[in-house]
Design an enzyme around this catalytic site. Structure first.
Site, PDB file in Angstrom:
ATOM      1  CB  ALA A 239      -0.949  -0.006   1.189  1.00 20.84           C
TER       2      ALA A 239
ATOM      3  CG  ASP B 230       0.377  11.587  -5.165  1.00 23.72           C
ATOM      4  OD1 ASP B 230       1.398  12.198  -5.558  1.00 23.72           O
ATOM      5  OD2 ASP B 230      -0.561  12.156  -4.569  1.00 23.72           O
TER       6      ASP B 230
ATOM      7  N   GLY C 265       1.916   1.593  -3.493  1.00 27.20           N
ATOM      8  CA  GLY C 265       0.738   1.911  -4.299  1.00 27.20           C
ATOM      9  C   GLY C 265       0.240   3.325  -4.105  1.00 27.20           C
ATOM     10  CG  ASP C 266      -0.062   7.016  -0.819  1.00 29.29           C
ATOM     11  OD1 ASP C 266      -1.154   7.495  -1.187  1.00 29.29           O
ATOM     12  OD2 ASP C 266       0.775   7.669  -0.166  1.00 29.29           O
ATOM     13  N   GLY C 267       2.110   5.920  -3.660  1.00 29.34           N
ATOM     14  CA  GLY C 267       2.966   6.725  -4.538  1.00 29.34           C
ATOM     15  C   GLY C 267       2.623   6.542  -6.003  1.00 29.34           C
TER      16      GLY C 267
END
Length: 135
Positions: A19, A27, A22-24
């Site tokens: 995660a 974004d 995946g956040d990066g």
């Protein structure tokens, strides 16, 4: 970029670490989309980005993607959604936070797997959903 062709190594990565990646990834996809599709200045771009990169929106995006995920992808999403988190954003529900974490885990997994085409496909579905929601 590392490509985890050995699934056992990829599956050994803790879900919250997926995660984190995946956040990066998510974004950056949003930022790239906004910069290429808008002539807005950076302050406006950031405001638009925040509307897409937040727990509530990501939980909504997860709902539209779930029906088309492969079994493997759905399993990664569920692992992310069910991961034990110590806190949630003060601007979201715990349910949205978990769903957003699942979406981020999925994008992190696909990125580390090297499946850029699937990432593009899923993100295109999200953009299509947003476009249809505005109409």
């Amino acid at each position: 970029m590392q490509n985890f062709e050995d699934k056992s190594k990829l599956n050994a990565i803790p879900t919250l670490n997926l995660a984190f990646v995946g956040d990066g990834v998510f974004d950056l996809l949003v930022r790239e989309h906004l910069v290429t599709e808008s002539s807005a200045h950076v302050g406006e771009l950031n405001g638009l980005k925040v509307k897409m990169v937040n727990c509530k929106s990501q939980a909504e995006f997860a709902k539209i993607l779930l029906p088309i995920l492969t079994e493997e992808e759905a399993e990664v999403y569920k692992r992310g959604r069910n991961a034990k988190v110590n806190s949630a954003s003060k601007h979201s529900t715990l349910s949205d936070y978990h769903a957003a974490t699942g979406l981020e885990a999925l994008f992190g997994y696909l990125y580390l797997k090297g499946d850029k085409e699937r990432i593009k496909e899923l993100f295109a579905l999200i953009l299509n959903y947003i476009s249809n929601s505005k109409a």
